[in-house]
Design a protein around this motif. Structure first.
Motif, PDB file in Angstrom:
ATOM      1  N   LYS A 126     -61.167  31.141 -10.054  1.00 24.63           N
ATOM      2  CA  LYS A 126     -60.261  31.556 -11.275  1.00 24.63           C
ATOM      3  C   LYS A 126     -58.158  31.227 -10.914  1.00 24.63           C
ATOM      4  CE  LYS A 126     -58.610  35.000 -14.374  1.00 24.63           C
ATOM      5  NZ  LYS A 126     -58.453  36.265 -14.805  1.00 24.63           N
ATOM      6  N   CYS A 127     -58.400  31.069 -10.001  1.00 23.48           N
ATOM      7  CA  CYS A 127     -57.081  30.663  -9.563  1.00 23.48           C
ATOM      8  C   CYS A 127     -56.853  29.449  -8.914  1.00 23.48           C
ATOM      9  CB  CYS A 127     -56.678  31.670  -7.664  1.00 23.48           C
ATOM     10  SG  CYS A 127     -56.915  33.356  -7.634  1.00 23.48           S
ATOM     11  N   ILE A 128     -55.932  29.402  -8.756  1.00 23.39           N
ATOM     12  CA  ILE A 128     -55.276  27.849  -8.018  1.00 23.39           C
ATOM     13  C   ILE A 128     -54.118  27.621  -7.177  1.00 23.39           C
ATOM     14  CG2 ILE A 128     -54.326  25.593  -8.770  1.00 23.39           C
ATOM     15  CD1 ILE A 128     -53.657  26.276 -11.803  1.00 23.39           C
ATOM     16  N   PHE A 129     -54.891  27.304  -5.794  1.00 22.68           N
ATOM     17  CA  PHE A 129     -54.151  27.211  -5.093  1.00 22.68           C
ATOM     18  C   PHE A 129     -53.508  26.081  -4.190  1.00 22.68           C
ATOM     19  CE2 PHE A 129     -57.310  30.663  -4.653  1.00 22.68           C
ATOM     20  CZ  PHE A 129     -56.854  31.777  -4.236  1.00 22.68           C
ATOM     21  N   VAL A 130     -52.129  25.908  -4.208  1.00 24.99           N
ATOM     22  CA  VAL A 130     -51.594  24.574  -3.498  1.00 24.99           C
ATOM     23  C   VAL A 130     -50.787  24.662  -2.204  1.00 24.99           C
ATOM     24  CG1 VAL A 130     -51.680  23.714  -5.542  1.00 24.99           C
ATOM     25  CG2 VAL A 130     -49.815  24.812  -5.257  1.00 24.99           C
ATOM     26  N   SER A 131     -49.965  24.068  -1.505  1.00 25.23           N
ATOM     27  CA  SER A 131     -48.628  23.492  -0.569  1.00 25.23           C
ATOM     28  C   SER A 131     -47.802  22.593  -1.260  1.00 25.23           C
ATOM     29  CB  SER A 131     -49.508  23.296   0.782  1.00 25.23           C
ATOM     30  OG  SER A 131     -50.452  24.806   1.988  1.00 25.23           O
ATOM     31  N   HIS A 147     -56.330  22.760 -12.181  1.00 24.62           N
ATOM     32  CA  HIS A 147     -57.330  23.273 -11.482  1.00 24.62           C
ATOM     33  C   HIS A 147     -57.506  21.755 -11.181  1.00 24.62           C
ATOM     34  CE1 HIS A 147     -58.303  27.212 -12.189  1.00 24.62           C
ATOM     35  NE2 HIS A 147     -58.152  27.907 -12.686  1.00 24.62           N
ATOM     36  N   GLN A 148     -56.564  20.853 -11.470  1.00 24.32           N
ATOM     37  CA  GLN A 148     -56.948  19.449 -10.936  1.00 24.32           C
ATOM     38  C   GLN A 148     -56.404  19.446  -9.692  1.00 24.32           C
ATOM     39  OE1 GLN A 148     -56.039  16.460 -13.450  1.00 24.32           O
ATOM     40  NE2 GLN A 148     -58.118  16.545 -14.735  1.00 24.32           N
ATOM     41  N   HIS A 149     -55.344  19.951  -9.668  1.00 31.14           N
ATOM     42  CA  HIS A 149     -54.651  20.232  -8.376  1.00 31.14           C
ATOM     43  C   HIS A 149     -54.669  21.291  -7.155  1.00 31.14           C
ATOM     44  CE1 HIS A 149     -52.023  19.038 -12.299  1.00 31.14           C
ATOM     45  NE2 HIS A 149     -50.816  18.173 -10.910  1.00 31.14           N
ATOM     46  N   ASN A 150     -56.089  21.599  -7.137  1.00 32.92           N
ATOM     47  CA  ASN A 150     -55.895  22.581  -6.478  1.00 32.92           C
ATOM     48  C   ASN A 150     -56.787  22.703  -5.085  1.00 32.92           C
ATOM     49  OD1 ASN A 150     -56.809  25.965  -6.264  1.00 32.92           O
ATOM     50  ND2 ASN A 150     -58.770  24.781  -5.983  1.00 32.92           N
ATOM     51  N   GLY A 151     -56.135  22.970  -4.195  1.00 40.22           N
ATOM     52  CA  GLY A 151     -55.747  22.448  -3.181  1.00 40.22           C
ATOM     53  C   GLY A 151     -56.100  21.426  -1.933  1.00 40.22           C
ATOM     54  N   ARG A 152     -54.402  21.176  -2.975  1.00 32.74           N
ATOM     55  CA  ARG A 152     -53.892  20.014  -2.319  1.00 32.74           C
ATOM     56  C   ARG A 152     -52.340  19.817  -2.037  1.00 32.74           C
ATOM     57  NH1 ARG A 152     -55.289  16.754  -7.532  1.00 32.74           N
ATOM     58  NH2 ARG A 152     -54.257  14.878  -7.079  1.00 32.74           N
ATOM     59  N   PHE A 153     -52.107  19.363  -1.948  1.00 35.06           N
ATOM     60  CA  PHE A 153     -50.342  19.142  -0.753  1.00 35.06           C
ATOM     61  C   PHE A 153     -49.413  18.571  -1.706  1.00 35.06           C
ATOM     62  CE2 PHE A 153     -48.636  19.014   3.688  1.00 35.06           C
ATOM     63  CZ  PHE A 153     -47.410  20.012   3.610  1.00 35.06           C
ATOM     64  N   TRP A 154     -48.317  19.062  -1.817  1.00 35.72           N
ATOM     65  CA  TRP A 154     -47.540  18.181  -2.564  1.00 35.72           C
ATOM     66  C   TRP A 154     -46.309  18.577  -2.497  1.00 35.72           C
ATOM     67  CZ3 TRP A 154     -49.963  15.294  -6.728  1.00 35.72           C
ATOM     68  CH2 TRP A 154     -50.413  15.896  -6.953  1.00 35.72           C
ATOM     69  N   TYR A 155     -44.886  17.242  -2.437  1.00 34.77           N
ATOM     70  CA  TYR A 155     -43.667  17.171  -1.911  1.00 34.77           C
ATOM     71  C   TYR A 155     -42.950  17.535  -3.389  1.00 34.77           C
ATOM     72  CZ  TYR A 155     -40.141  15.584   0.702  1.00 34.77           C
ATOM     73  OH  TYR A 155     -38.660  15.806   1.299  1.00 34.77           O
ATOM     74  N   SER A 205     -54.807  38.092 -13.936  1.00 34.30           N
ATOM     75  CA  SER A 205     -54.092  36.585 -14.909  1.00 34.30           C
ATOM     76  C   SER A 205     -54.905  35.898 -15.493  1.00 34.30           C
ATOM     77  CB  SER A 205     -53.245  36.188 -13.888  1.00 34.30           C
ATOM     78  OG  SER A 205     -52.391  35.101 -14.462  1.00 34.30           O
ATOM     79  N   GLU A 206     -54.751  35.529 -16.481  1.00 32.31           N
ATOM     80  CA  GLU A 206     -55.541  34.161 -16.962  1.00 32.31           C
ATOM     81  C   GLU A 206     -55.510  33.361 -16.396  1.00 32.31           C
ATOM     82  OE1 GLU A 206     -54.881  34.068 -21.582  1.00 32.31           O
ATOM     83  OE2 GLU A 206     -54.667  35.939 -21.720  1.00 32.31           O
ATOM     84  N   HIS A 207     -54.327  32.537 -15.499  1.00 26.01           N
ATOM     85  CA  HIS A 207     -54.161  31.847 -15.069  1.00 26.01           C
ATOM     86  C   HIS A 207     -53.289  32.058 -13.652  1.00 26.01           C
ATOM     87  CE1 HIS A 207     -55.398  29.391 -18.696  1.00 26.01           C
ATOM     88  NE2 HIS A 207     -55.021  30.531 -19.895  1.00 26.01           N
ATOM     89  N   PRO A 208     -53.914  32.537 -12.450  1.00 26.46           N
ATOM     90  CA  PRO A 208     -52.939  32.908 -11.683  1.00 26.46           C
ATOM     91  C   PRO A 208     -53.199  31.497 -10.464  1.00 26.46           C
ATOM     92  CG  PRO A 208     -54.952  33.120 -11.493  1.00 26.46           C
ATOM     93  CD  PRO A 208     -55.445  32.456 -13.033  1.00 26.46           C
ATOM     94  N   LYS A 209     -52.015  31.433  -9.782  1.00 27.11           N
ATOM     95  CA  LYS A 209     -51.562  30.472  -8.628  1.00 27.11           C
ATOM     96  C   LYS A 209     -50.679  30.738  -7.716  1.00 27.11           C
ATOM     97  CE  LYS A 209     -49.754  27.806 -13.001  1.00 27.11           C
ATOM     98  NZ  LYS A 209     -48.825  27.302 -13.965  1.00 27.11           N
ATOM     99  N   VAL A 210     -51.461  30.424  -6.822  1.00 23.49           N
ATOM    100  CA  VAL A 210     -50.914  30.713  -5.463  1.00 23.49           C
ATOM    101  C   VAL A 210     -50.153  29.882  -4.594  1.00 23.49           C
ATOM    102  CG1 VAL A 210     -51.982  32.015  -3.123  1.00 23.49           C
ATOM    103  CG2 VAL A 210     -52.727  32.625  -5.364  1.00 23.49           C
ATOM    104  N   VAL A 211     -48.969  30.116  -4.331  1.00 18.86           N
ATOM    105  CA  VAL A 211     -48.267  28.379  -3.885  1.00 18.86           C
ATOM    106  C   VAL A 211     -47.965  28.862  -2.984  1.00 18.86           C
ATOM    107  CG1 VAL A 211     -46.372  26.930  -3.613  1.00 18.86           C
ATOM    108  CG2 VAL A 211     -46.972  27.939  -5.959  1.00 18.86           C
ATOM    109  N   MET A 212     -47.988  27.749  -1.165  1.00 17.25           N
ATOM    110  CA  MET A 212     -47.911  28.377  -0.295  1.00 17.25           C
ATOM    111  C   MET A 212     -46.636  27.522  -0.115  1.00 17.25           C
ATOM    112  SD  MET A 212     -50.213  30.228   0.864  1.00 17.25           S
ATOM    113  CE  MET A 212     -52.037  30.642   0.802  1.00 17.25           C
ATOM    114  N   ILE A 213     -45.536  28.420   0.353  1.00 19.98           N
ATOM    115  CA  ILE A 213     -44.553  27.083   0.236  1.00 19.98           C
ATOM    116  C   ILE A 213     -44.600  27.027   2.405  1.00 19.98           C
ATOM    117  CG2 ILE A 213     -41.827  26.625   0.778  1.00 19.98           C
ATOM    118  CD1 ILE A 213     -42.657  26.945  -1.709  1.00 19.98           C
TER     119      ILE A 213
END
Length: 267
Positions: free
Chosen positions: A210-215, A251-259, A162-170
């Motif tokens: 390349k990936c964005i990872f968030v919870s 990518h500014q959100h990478n590695g952060r935890f959001w409600y 993917s050009e802009h891969p995103k991985v989300v942990m619920i």
């Protein structure tokens, strides 16, 4: 004898050409869609999120341990594939089924609270330390912590296409270490803390830059897992906001935890 442009044969040929052109156009349009894969999508939050993405014209792949029973998901998702997040063989089979295909967004949603339900009036009380079992804790870790890690590992080739891969942990606010909370639910709460930490490690891995990872914590919703108290969130409403959060990720959100409402959460 040649057919004139207005002859029946010419009309049939033109119709067939038009149909072929439409089919090719539809196929190209489908390929152009952003693909989202949601684990544990046969009910609850996973099903609600699948509905939101389907309505947004995404290509939705939903997974379930028993696809044959996922009747409602089949009406929503473009594909329903089998997956048991606790099984290496099942994860490998999913990776084989999707070999060579792009996955733009992976939502690790499949979750397990434990052998008892959540807290609240009329609900069975969650296990206390005196009654906690090793099996309960390990089952929570298998689904909530190890599951997302190894599903992400298995689908990494698809994500990196993917050009802009995103991985989300619920995840859950229950995983916040310094959050005051009711006692009990040891396995669930600890396993959510663990997946947040795993997400943070992935986000810091230079080979995965390349990936964005968030919870994302979806809030306490009216589901089989969360209960049905009237003061709980409506999954359709909360998952609409979760979809928006995912779409907004950079990518500014990478590695952060959001409600789910866009508030950043502490660890």
């Amino acid at each position: 004898m040649k057919s004139s442009p207005s002859s029946p044969l010419a009309g049939i040929l033109l119709s067939l050409l038009a149909l072929a052109s439409f089919a090719l156009g539809s196929e190209e349009a489908e390929k152009a869609k952003t693909t989202v894969l949601i684990t544990g999508a046969n009910r609850g939050l996973g099903l609600a999120l699948s509905k939101q993405f389907a309505a947004g014209d995404y290509h939705v792949i939903g997974t379930a341990r028993s696809p044959g029973k996922a009747t409602e998901l089949k009406e929503v998702a473009d594909e329903v594939l089998p997956l048991d997040v606790t099984s290496d063989e099942s994860i490998q089979a999913l990776a084989e089924a999707l070999k060579g295909r792009t996955v733009d967004i992976l939502v690790n949603n499949a979750g397990y609270f434990g052998p008892t339900k959540g807290l609240g009036p009329g609900r069975e009380k969650s296990a206390q330390l005196k009654s906690l079992t090793r099996a309960e804790v390990l089952d929570c870790f298998a689904v909530n912590s190890a599951g997302p890690i190894f599903v992400t590992q298995g689908l990494l080739p698809n994500l990196l296409q993917s050009e802009h891969p995103k991985v989300v942990m619920i995840s859950s606010r229950s995983g916040i270490i310094n959050k005051d909370s009711a006692s009990g639910a040891y396995g669930y709460r600890i396993s959510k803390t663990a997946i947040n930490r795993a997400m943070k490690i992935m986000a810091s891995d230079k080979s995965l830059a390349k990936c964005i990872f968030v919870s994302i914590a979806p809030g306490h919703n009216q589901t089989d897992m969360g209960g049905n108290r009237p003061n709980l969130l409506d999954p359709d409403e909360s998952m609409a906001l979760v979809k928006t959060r995912i779409e907004e990720l950079t990518h500014q959100h990478n590695g952060r935890f959001w409600y789910y409402d866009g508030t950043e959460l502490p660890w």
